[in-house]
Design an enzyme around this catalytic site. Structure first.
Site, PDB file in Angstrom:
ATOM      1  N   SER A 258      -6.394 -36.026  25.122  1.00  0.00           N
ATOM      2  CA  SER A 258      -6.984 -36.546  23.893  1.00  0.00           C
ATOM      3  C   SER A 258      -6.033 -37.402  23.081  1.00  0.00           C
ATOM      4  O   SER A 258      -4.821 -37.362  23.243  1.00  0.00           O
ATOM      5  CB  SER A 258      -7.445 -35.369  23.025  1.00  0.00           C
ATOM      6  OG  SER A 258      -6.312 -34.673  22.530  1.00  0.00           O
ATOM      7  N   LYS A 259      -6.650 -38.157  22.199  1.00  0.00           N
ATOM      8  CA  LYS A 259      -5.913 -39.028  21.295  1.00  0.00           C
ATOM      9  C   LYS A 259      -4.991 -38.202  20.416  1.00  0.00           C
ATOM     10  O   LYS A 259      -3.975 -38.670  19.958  1.00  0.00           O
ATOM     11  CB  LYS A 259      -6.894 -39.787  20.401  1.00  0.00           C
ATOM     12  CG  LYS A 259      -7.982 -40.487  21.178  1.00  0.00           C
ATOM     13  CD  LYS A 259      -7.708 -41.965  21.316  1.00  0.00           C
ATOM     14  CE  LYS A 259      -8.433 -42.539  22.512  1.00  0.00           C
ATOM     15  NZ  LYS A 259      -9.873 -42.648  22.298  1.00  0.00           N
ATOM     16  N   ARG A 260      -5.404 -36.989  20.142  1.00  0.00           N
ATOM     17  CA  ARG A 260      -4.598 -36.145  19.281  1.00  0.00           C
ATOM     18  C   ARG A 260      -3.194 -35.995  19.858  1.00  0.00           C
ATOM     19  O   ARG A 260      -2.213 -35.980  19.134  1.00  0.00           O
ATOM     20  CB  ARG A 260      -5.253 -34.771  19.126  1.00  0.00           C
ATOM     21  CG  ARG A 260      -5.331 -34.303  17.679  1.00  0.00           C
ATOM     22  CD  ARG A 260      -5.816 -32.878  17.557  1.00  0.00           C
ATOM     23  NE  ARG A 260      -4.904 -31.956  18.164  1.00  0.00           N
ATOM     24  CZ  ARG A 260      -5.240 -31.089  19.107  1.00  0.00           C
ATOM     25  NH1 ARG A 260      -6.488 -31.057  19.547  1.00  0.00           N
ATOM     26  NH2 ARG A 260      -4.356 -30.268  19.619  1.00  0.00           N
ATOM     27  N   ALA A 262      -1.841 -38.170  21.713  1.00  0.00           N
ATOM     28  CA  ALA A 262      -1.219 -39.480  21.611  1.00  0.00           C
ATOM     29  C   ALA A 262      -0.553 -39.638  20.255  1.00  0.00           C
ATOM     30  O   ALA A 262       0.528 -40.182  20.134  1.00  0.00           O
ATOM     31  CB  ALA A 262      -2.266 -40.559  21.794  1.00  0.00           C
ATOM     32  N   TYR A 273      -0.551 -43.373  25.690  1.00  0.00           N
ATOM     33  CA  TYR A 273      -0.758 -44.810  25.825  1.00  0.00           C
ATOM     34  C   TYR A 273       0.345 -45.480  26.636  1.00  0.00           C
ATOM     35  O   TYR A 273       1.531 -45.245  26.421  1.00  0.00           O
ATOM     36  CB  TYR A 273      -0.871 -45.459  24.449  1.00  0.00           C
ATOM     37  CG  TYR A 273      -2.068 -44.972  23.686  1.00  0.00           C
ATOM     38  CD1 TYR A 273      -3.354 -45.209  24.184  1.00  0.00           C
ATOM     39  CD2 TYR A 273      -1.945 -44.254  22.510  1.00  0.00           C
ATOM     40  CE1 TYR A 273      -4.472 -44.744  23.521  1.00  0.00           C
ATOM     41  CE2 TYR A 273      -3.059 -43.786  21.833  1.00  0.00           C
ATOM     42  CZ  TYR A 273      -4.322 -44.037  22.349  1.00  0.00           C
ATOM     43  OH  TYR A 273      -5.432 -43.574  21.697  1.00  0.00           O
TER      44      TYR A 273
END
Length: 500
Positions: A258-260, A262, A273
């Site tokens: 998840s972006k979390r 990131a 990323y």
RNA sequence: GCCCCCAUCGUCUAGGGGACUAGGACGUAGGCCUUUCAAGCCUGAAACGGGGGUUCGAAUCCCCCUGGGGGCACCA
């Protein structure tokens, strides 16, 4: 291997809605590997049919990420190709023609239901504990009537006329055939009211038109996979080979990557990323090697694969269907391996930007011997600055107490430093062996262990408890600076004693 | 809730009926080397989720359970 016989045409088809992360990059990598292995083409296609979600910066970052990883495309945006355009937003006319054909074939129909009705419909279905689905109201509309409404400018979408009976079998390379009852499938939307196709239609149309032979995509497409098969059947097109890749999980193994994570690089979780990884000082070959091994393996012991080997070794048969938690410490390990394989010259060039970014005036000539010293001690390029930044520091200011030798007093330490200062003044620092012999002798004379003496000098000269080997470090720092720093250290030690 | 997928050390995985006292890698513990830290080398701990079958024999095949993941949009 069957896939080695015919050149594969494969595609990576990201949606430019965000930054490229390792999940997408790994999909791109597998595509690239198969294309290169078979002498086929790797195609980049932008799935930008949702104008609301477009991120203007995303497209550029996707290009930059792929290029950095070395996953260059043979056809796609920027460079074109025989099957373009490669942006779906520019292919509207193509989809329109195809959708007409589908309607004529009796596999699709216009739908005029409002969003409000659809929302209400779903709510009711939910209340009744039914799976949400379109109820088929417009499916019953006579064709001519629907046609005339469309002519009249009535807002509409186009839906797929999913068979009500029978089963659909979808064949995925990594799993058993997936069979679903057609009556559990929805009349999903093909064309939105803005005239743009939805993924389910655009991707299938383009894969066929672009003559894609193998489709690698995330397993989040598995539930809609039968729908896609149905479209192929409706057109009587030949399907590509499908492989739904395992999803990447968070390092904890809990939930999809998840972006979390990131945004939250604590506890060993780095960024997801690609471009962040570059910035952190990872090498593209390490990232590729690492990504390749999540969901694919070669045998029971080989793990180190640079790109050429990866291209040779990759095989569809060894793809693994189960989800994989990303392991950043393994990335560190691979990066360390590749870092140590670099020539000193190349390592110098790679770490130089990191020194510059840190504000150090580090030209490659002065960085070269330093690179040699740090090579075995770094896991990322950025680490080099951390361990060797002091070489470019005007003054190092170690906390005075740190200057005290192990098991010694400040006075004893000061004395040892004074003696060392005298000796070093007489030495040629370029003669590493002689310097070491002499300093060891000094330690003996002072009844110290070499480690005690070296420790004091290390702190005095580098300001760090941990540093590259002392003798070599001194040679690079230079005699005058070495001596002045030892002098400074002696002063500090004496003050420490007086203030007691 | 419904649908789909997956299941070997903490993690990534090898394994596709007997070669398994289950192999490798990361991480981890200990040791060697050593001026610190690394690197390198050696050694160790660590797994077939559970229950039923099938079979002379199951980590491997089948079923159920459990667990995990994904999906159920005019997003991809």
């Amino acid at each position: 291997m069957t896939n080695a016989i015919h050149p594969a045409r494969v595609r990576f088809a990201p949606s430019p809605t965000g930054r490229l992360h390792i999940g997408g990059a790994r999909t791109a990598l597998y595509n690239y590997l198969l294309a290169k292995q078979t002498g086929g083409q790797f195609i980049l296609r932008l799935e930008d049919t949702d104008s609301k979600r477009l991120d203007p910066a995303a497209e550029g970052e996707i290009y930059d990420s792929l290029k950095w990883l070395g996953l260059t495309w043979d056809e796609g945006p920027m460079i074109g190709g025989e099957y373009g355009p490669y942006r779906q937003s520019e292919r509207k006319q193509i989809y329109n023609e195809l959708i007409q054909e589908l309607i004529e074939r009796g596999h699709a129909y216009y739908c005029f239901c409002s969003q409000e009705r659809l929302v209400k419909l779903r709510q009711e279905q939910k209340k009744r504990k039914e799976p949400p689905h379109y109820d088929g109201l417009c499916r019953k509309l006579p064709n001519e009537e629907a046609e005339s409404w469309v002519q009249g400018g009535e807002s509409h979408v186009v839906r797929f006329k999913t068979p009500k009976e029978g089963t659909t079998t979808a064949i995925d390379l990594l799993r058993d055939p997936i069979q679903v009852q057609n009556n559990t499938l929805d009349d999903f939307i093909l064309i939105k009211s803005d005239g743009m196709p939805v993924y389910h239609f655009a991707a299938i149309a383009d894969d066929h038109l672009m003559q894609i032979t193998h489709v690698f995509r995330g397993s989040e497409w598995l539930p809609t996979f039968p729908l896609h098969v149905l479209i192929y059947q409706a057109f009587e097109w030949q399907q590509p080979v499908w492989a739904h890749l395992s999803v990447l999980l968070n390092p904890t193994g809990k939930g999809k990557l998840s972006k979390r994570y990131a945004a939250d690089p604590k506890k060993g979780a780095k960024s997801v990323y690609v471009l962040d990884l570059q910035e952190m000082g990872y090498l593209p070959q390490a990232v590729n090697n690492w990504m390749a091994l999540m969901g694919w393996s070669y045998d029971d012991h080989s793990e180190l694969f640079a790109m050429p080997e990866l291209i040779k070794a990759f095989s569809l048969e060894k793809l693994h269907p189960s989800p994989a938690a990303v392991n950043f410490s393994k990335l560190d390990h691979f990066n360390g391996l590749y870092l140590r394989n670099l020539s000193i010259l190349e390592l110098t060039e790679r770490i130089q930007p990191y020194f510059e970014k840190a504000g150090y005036n580090a030209d490659s000539e002065s960085l070269l011997p330093i690179a040699a010293l740090v090579q075995k001690r770094i896991r990322t390029l950025a680490d080099a600055v951390e361990i060797a930044g002091f070489f470019f520091e005007e003054s190092i200011n170690p906390p005075p107490v740190d200057l005290i030798g192990k098991g010694m007093t400040a006075v004893e330490s000061a004395l040892a430093a004074e003696m060392a200062h005298k000796r070093i003044g007489l030495l040629d620092l370029a003669e590493h062996d002689a310097v070491e012999t002499d300093l060891r002798k000094l330690a003996e004379e002072l009844s110290l262990k070499a480690g005690q003496l070296f420790g004091i000098l290390r702190l005095a000269i580098t300001g760090q408890k941990v540093s590259p080997p002392l003798i070599a470090t001194m040679a690079i720092v230079g005699k005058s600076l070495v001596l002045s720093r030892i002098s400074e250290a002696i002063q500090k030690l004496k003050q420490l004693d007086h203030s007691k």
